[in-house]
Scaffold this motif. Structure first.
Motif, PDB file in Angstrom:
ATOM      1  N   TYR A 577     -20.291 -75.960 -15.316  1.00 42.56           N
ATOM      2  CA  TYR A 577     -20.930 -74.922 -14.504  1.00 42.56           C
ATOM      3  C   TYR A 577     -19.946 -74.456 -13.438  1.00 42.56           C
ATOM      4  N   ALA A 578     -20.190 -73.247 -12.908  1.00 44.40           N
ATOM      5  CA  ALA A 578     -19.324 -72.704 -11.862  1.00 44.40           C
ATOM      6  C   ALA A 578     -20.035 -71.550 -11.176  1.00 44.40           C
ATOM      7  N   ASN A 579     -19.643 -71.296  -9.932  1.00 46.68           N
ATOM      8  CA  ASN A 579     -20.198 -70.122  -9.256  1.00 46.68           C
ATOM      9  C   ASN A 579     -19.477 -68.854  -9.694  1.00 46.68           C
ATOM     10  N   ASN A 580     -18.296 -69.019 -10.271  1.00 45.25           N
ATOM     11  CA  ASN A 580     -17.521 -67.894 -10.786  1.00 45.25           C
ATOM     12  C   ASN A 580     -17.226 -68.162 -12.257  1.00 45.25           C
ATOM     13  N   ARG A 581     -18.234 -67.872 -13.078  1.00 50.49           N
ATOM     14  CA  ARG A 581     -18.099 -68.199 -14.500  1.00 50.49           C
ATOM     15  C   ARG A 581     -16.944 -67.439 -15.147  1.00 50.49           C
ATOM     16  N   GLU A 582     -16.676 -66.239 -14.636  1.00 44.95           N
ATOM     17  CA  GLU A 582     -15.583 -65.445 -15.192  1.00 44.95           C
ATOM     18  C   GLU A 582     -14.260 -66.195 -15.082  1.00 44.95           C
ATOM     19  N   LEU A 583     -14.097 -66.949 -13.990  1.00 45.16           N
ATOM     20  CA  LEU A 583     -12.861 -67.694 -13.802  1.00 45.16           C
ATOM     21  C   LEU A 583     -12.718 -68.792 -14.850  1.00 45.16           C
ATOM     22  N   LEU A 584     -13.845 -69.416 -15.223  1.00 39.48           N
ATOM     23  CA  LEU A 584     -13.777 -70.457 -16.254  1.00 39.48           C
ATOM     24  C   LEU A 584     -13.455 -69.885 -17.628  1.00 39.48           C
ATOM     25  N   TYR A 585     -13.677 -68.573 -17.813  1.00 32.41           N
ATOM     26  CA  TYR A 585     -13.269 -67.947 -19.073  1.00 32.41           C
ATOM     27  C   TYR A 585     -11.751 -67.901 -19.190  1.00 32.41           C
ATOM     28  N   ASP A 586     -11.081 -68.006 -18.044  1.00 32.12           N
ATOM     29  CA  ASP A 586      -9.619 -67.937 -18.004  1.00 32.12           C
ATOM     30  C   ASP A 586      -9.048 -69.261 -18.498  1.00 32.12           C
ATOM     31  N   GLN A 587      -8.411 -69.226 -19.645  1.00 30.25           N
ATOM     32  CA  GLN A 587      -7.888 -70.455 -20.251  1.00 30.25           C
ATOM     33  C   GLN A 587      -6.843 -71.118 -19.371  1.00 30.25           C
ATOM     34  N   ASN A 588      -6.038 -70.325 -18.687  1.00 28.54           N
ATOM     35  CA  ASN A 588      -5.002 -70.899 -17.818  1.00 28.54           C
ATOM     36  C   ASN A 588      -5.619 -71.652 -16.648  1.00 28.54           C
ATOM     37  N   TYR A 589      -6.734 -71.133 -16.127  1.00 31.73           N
ATOM     38  CA  TYR A 589      -7.405 -71.823 -15.024  1.00 31.73           C
ATOM     39  C   TYR A 589      -7.995 -73.151 -15.510  1.00 31.73           C
ATOM     40  N   ARG A 590      -8.605 -73.128 -16.688  1.00 35.35           N
ATOM     41  CA  ARG A 590      -9.152 -74.379 -17.235  1.00 35.35           C
ATOM     42  C   ARG A 590      -8.035 -75.393 -17.449  1.00 35.35           C
ATOM     43  N   ARG A 591      -6.897 -74.930 -17.910  1.00 37.07           N
ATOM     44  CA  ARG A 591      -5.769 -75.845 -18.123  1.00 37.07           C
ATOM     45  C   ARG A 591      -5.283 -76.436 -16.804  1.00 37.07           C
ATOM     46  N   SER A 592      -5.306 -75.626 -15.759  1.00 34.95           N
ATOM     47  CA  SER A 592      -4.900 -76.146 -14.448  1.00 34.95           C
ATOM     48  C   SER A 592      -5.864 -77.226 -13.975  1.00 34.95           C
ATOM     49  N   LEU A 593      -7.169 -77.031 -14.210  1.00 36.66           N
ATOM     50  CA  LEU A 593      -8.157 -78.047 -13.831  1.00 36.66           C
ATOM     51  C   LEU A 593      -7.977 -79.313 -14.658  1.00 36.66           C
ATOM     52  N   LEU A 594      -7.675 -79.158 -15.952  1.00 34.85           N
ATOM     53  CA  LEU A 594      -7.386 -80.325 -16.795  1.00 34.85           C
ATOM     54  C   LEU A 594      -6.133 -81.041 -16.290  1.00 34.85           C
ATOM     55  N   GLN A 595      -5.114 -80.259 -15.910  1.00 37.17           N
ATOM     56  CA  GLN A 595      -3.872 -80.853 -15.423  1.00 37.17           C
ATOM     57  C   GLN A 595      -4.130 -81.690 -14.177  1.00 37.17           C
ATOM     58  N   ASP A 596      -4.975 -81.187 -13.291  1.00 39.16           N
ATOM     59  CA  ASP A 596      -5.257 -81.955 -12.076  1.00 39.16           C
ATOM     60  C   ASP A 596      -6.093 -83.196 -12.368  1.00 39.16           C
ATOM     61  N   CYS A 597      -6.896 -83.169 -13.426  1.00 44.48           N
ATOM     62  CA  CYS A 597      -7.605 -84.391 -13.839  1.00 44.48           C
ATOM     63  C   CYS A 597      -6.598 -85.460 -14.254  1.00 44.48           C
ATOM     64  N   ILE A 598      -5.628 -85.054 -15.070  1.00 41.89           N
ATOM     65  CA  ILE A 598      -4.565 -85.981 -15.481  1.00 41.89           C
ATOM     66  C   ILE A 598      -3.779 -86.454 -14.252  1.00 41.89           C
ATOM     67  N   ASN A 599      -3.432 -85.513 -13.377  1.00 41.23           N
ATOM     68  CA  ASN A 599      -2.663 -85.875 -12.185  1.00 41.23           C
ATOM     69  C   ASN A 599      -3.405 -86.910 -11.344  1.00 41.23           C
ATOM     70  N   LEU A 600      -4.712 -86.701 -11.169  1.00 38.70           N
ATOM     71  CA  LEU A 600      -5.497 -87.602 -10.319  1.00 38.70           C
ATOM     72  C   LEU A 600      -5.596 -89.008 -10.895  1.00 38.70           C
ATOM     73  N   SER A 601      -5.390 -89.151 -12.201  1.00 37.04           N
ATOM     74  CA  SER A 601      -5.373 -90.509 -12.761  1.00 37.04           C
ATOM     75  C   SER A 601      -4.144 -91.273 -12.282  1.00 37.04           C
ATOM     76  N   GLY A 602      -3.106 -90.537 -11.876  1.00 38.50           N
ATOM     77  CA  GLY A 602      -1.894 -91.180 -11.362  1.00 38.50           C
ATOM     78  C   GLY A 602      -1.985 -91.530  -9.893  1.00 38.50           C
ATOM     79  N   ALA A 603      -3.085 -91.114  -9.234  1.00 35.74           N
ATOM     80  CA  ALA A 603      -3.245 -91.401  -7.806  1.00 35.74           C
ATOM     81  C   ALA A 603      -3.989 -92.705  -7.565  1.00 35.74           C
TER      82      ALA A 603
END
Length: 648
Positions: A577-603
């Motif tokens: 879910y999101a308040n800006n669903r259009e942004l979640l349609y952006d594949q690059n934005y979703r990839r950035s969120l996935l990247q930060d999930c991976i990054n946070l596992s290293g913290a």
């Protein structure tokens, strides 16, 4: 994002044909007596396209008084999955195969036995599933070892070495199973050899179904490797090597002293631990706290405390010592030597220690005598113990380089008090007696900010009101702090209508709030058949649908280094879910969120290789584990809001 031409085989057998028609028979639920309703499949169904949905009982066999209706496979995915499940069950019965009946659970699964042992039964389960990425129905499939309840009642604890070996957690020698992927796939091959010839094709309602010859392979992609940052923003792809070459990101604010607490009879064990942490006993694997973390760890800041027993009185004495040192501006960190948690009394003592210090806002380090006495295990554990000591002293060893800057991560966890009852129809019902939901706040670099209680009440209405108020306050403060992106990490859904939609109406334009469901406990698995170990590369991911992903937070390294520990299952992530669903349609934005999930596992500062979950989820899980144990041992409730990360 790195390019990758690999494929990962999902634990899914695809069903053909993809397109088909089938017939259902339904009757309004109001026309069925309540005691009989549990014997039917119940859904909301529209009789006509323009008509409102009504609750009906559905059958796939003709029944008197039921209305027939022809559906396409994509009319309602849930009904179609139930139809496939019914057809498959009938086929299994016709072949006189015997599923394990007592393994029925909340899933629509069929459990077929592979091999029986005194400790339990090896099974393979199959569950109907619609794979949105391929627009195809089929069956998810996986291995499960079901423990014999009679055997379990005779052992100390819920599992023993043999059960862990049969379930694949340990290998044949009793060590952690580094070949876990091969173990699971071998069970699938055993299933195929034993059952597949009879199960691959089946027919129902004049539809001839066929399962694919092998698992469905999906194109995979790679996220970027994690980058660790240290003092003065020095970077390194390895947290350990980075610390060897650089100062930690931030040293403890106050000078720290260390209090070693041990029983008089364990004095030599305590000395061995001290020598290890000073880098004397195993310098090749750990050079010592002082050398790696660049803070004093010598006789001037270390003292011992010999005790007869680690009792409540002793713990209270230590609390007083710590508080006295605080008055002088000194941080005193207790390091306590105990037995392992194999017996109930030892387990209770461990959580009694944690409870006593946590309620007094004191971090502590507990080390077991068994670990110290095992020289081989100790030498590989010293660096992780040292890391935890440094973090509990208030240090921040590193942070990770984020994909999205000016971003607050809100991890949400819960520890509700639940009670169960059996209703008049013999159905087990769950009721929440008390709600407790909390948040762990970090930024996208993984630096811990604070813990906040979001809701603590026994009233459902108050629960939702409190969530809206507390989350709204956190988000408002984050906006004032300059954050433009706020990402929620949670393993469970929270009502859109009662919480998120209410909150979203208050969010200023230009602020993005994205809610990700992140789970390590799920039904998916995957194999890379191009690798001997069948393990995908670390940071690999596949799409299950446009918004659902499986991500390998651990995996094969690109230098093909041998595994130093077992590789865990992938993590399921749903952009829910999101308040800006259009942004979640952006594949690059979703990839950035996935990247930060991976990054946070290293913290994760619990260990140098502890990276199976983002800390936003992991820390919430650890808090829930502690709260459950505190409750089990009837220890008083703790106000843990705003405490530092005591759960490390």
């Amino acid at each position: 994002m790195q390019a990758n031409q690999s494929k990962i085989a999902l634990n899914f057998f695809e069903l053909s044909p993809k397109n088909f028609f089938f017939k259902i028979y339904y009757k309004s639920l109001e026309e069925i007596v309540e005691s009989e309703r549990r014997n039917h499949y119940i859904v909301n169904l529209k009789e006509e396209d323009a008509s409102p949905a009504i609750k009906v009982a559905v059958s796939f066999e003709e029944q008197e008084g039921f209305i027939s209706k022809i559906l396409t496979q994509d009319f309602d995915f849930a009904i179609t999955k139930q139809f496939i499940f019914h057809a498959f069950q009938k086929h299994i019965s016709s072949k006189q195969l015997r599923p394990i009946e007592n393994l029925r659970d909340k899933y629509h699964r069929i459990y077929l036995p592979l091999q029986s042992y005194p400790e339990g039964i090896e099974t393979i389960w199959l569950e109907p599933y619609y794979l949105k990425q391929n627009k195809s129905f089929g069956f998810l499939i996986d291995f499960r070892f079901s423990v014999n309840q009679e055997y379990q009642s005779r052992i100390s604890g819920s599992v023993d070495k043999k059960i862990l070996q049969l379930s694949g957690t340990l290998d044949a020698k009793g060590y952690s199973n580094k070949a876990y992927y091969q173990f699971k796939f071998d069970k699938l091959k055993t299933f195929i050899a034993k059952y597949f010839a009879e199960l691959q094709t089946f027919s129902f309602q004049d539809i001839d179904f066929s399962l694919s010859e092998g698992l469905t392979q999906i194109h995979s992609n790679l996220l970027s490797p994690k980058t660790y940052q240290f003092h003065n923003d020095a970077e390194n792809p390895s947290s350990y090597v980075g610390l060897q070459k650089n100062l930690p990101f931030q040293n403890p604010e106050k000078p720290t002293k260390y209090l070693f607490v041990f029983k008089d009879s364990d004095r030599n064990i305590a000395i061995n631990l001290l020598r290890g942490l000073q880098g004397v006993s195993s310098p090749n694997t750990f050079a010592g706290i002082e050398k790696l973390f660049k803070i004093p760890f010598n006789n001037d800041c270390i003292r011992g405390k010999k005790v007869d027993e680690i009792s409540t009185e002793v713990l209270n004495e230590i609390v007083q010592e710590v508080q006295k040192e605080r008055e002088d501006g000194i941080n005193l960190l207790p390091i306590i030597l105990t037995n392992s948690k194999e017996t109930d009394s030892d387990d209770k003592l461990y959580f009694k220690i944690k409870h006593t210090f946590t309620k007094n806002d004191i971090a502590c380090q507990v080390v077991t005598k068994e670990l110290v006495n095992n020289s081989n295990s100790l030498k590989w554990s010293l660096s992780n113990i040292g890391l935890q000591i440094f973090a509990k002293a208030g240090g921040k060893p590193w942070k990770v380089k984020p994909a999205i800057k000016e971003c607050l991560i809100i991890g949400i966890g819960s520890k509700n008090k639940e009670v169960f009852s059996i209703d008049e129809h013999g159905i087990k019902r769950k009721k929440i007696e008390k709600y407790l939901t909390y948040s762990v706040l970090t930024d996208s670099s993984g630096l811990f900010k604070e813990i906040q209680i979001l809701s603590e009440t026994d009233n459902e209405t108050d629960y939702y009101k409190s969530l809206v108020t507390k989350l709204g306050n956190i988000i408002l403060q984050a906006i004032q702090d300059g954050n433009k992106d706020i990402v929620i990490h949670t393993p469970f859904r929270i009502s859109k209508a009662k919480v998120w939609d209410v909150l979203f109406k208050t969010i200023p334009t230009g602020i993005n709030i994205s809610i990700l469901l992140i789970n390590s406990a799920h039904k998916y698995f995957g194999y890379d058949f191009s690798k001997n170990a069948l393990v995908p590369y670390e940071s690999s991911f596949i799409a299950l649908s446009e918004y659902e992903y499986l991500v390998w937070f651990e995996g094969l390294q690109f230098n093909n280094a041998p595994f130093s520990k077992p590789i865990g299952s992938p993590i399921y992530i749903d952009f829910w879910y999101a308040n800006n669903r259009e942004l979640l349609y952006d594949q690059n934005y979703r990839r950035s969120l996935l990247q930060d999930c991976i990054n946070l596992s290293g913290a994760n500062w619990r260990g140098f290789k502890a990276k199976q979950l983002p800390v936003s989820i992991f820390y919430c899980q650890k808090i829930a584990d502690f709260l459950k144990k505190f409750e089990d041992y009837e220890l008083e409730h703790i106000e843990f809001q705003n405490l530092k990360p005591w759960f490390l």
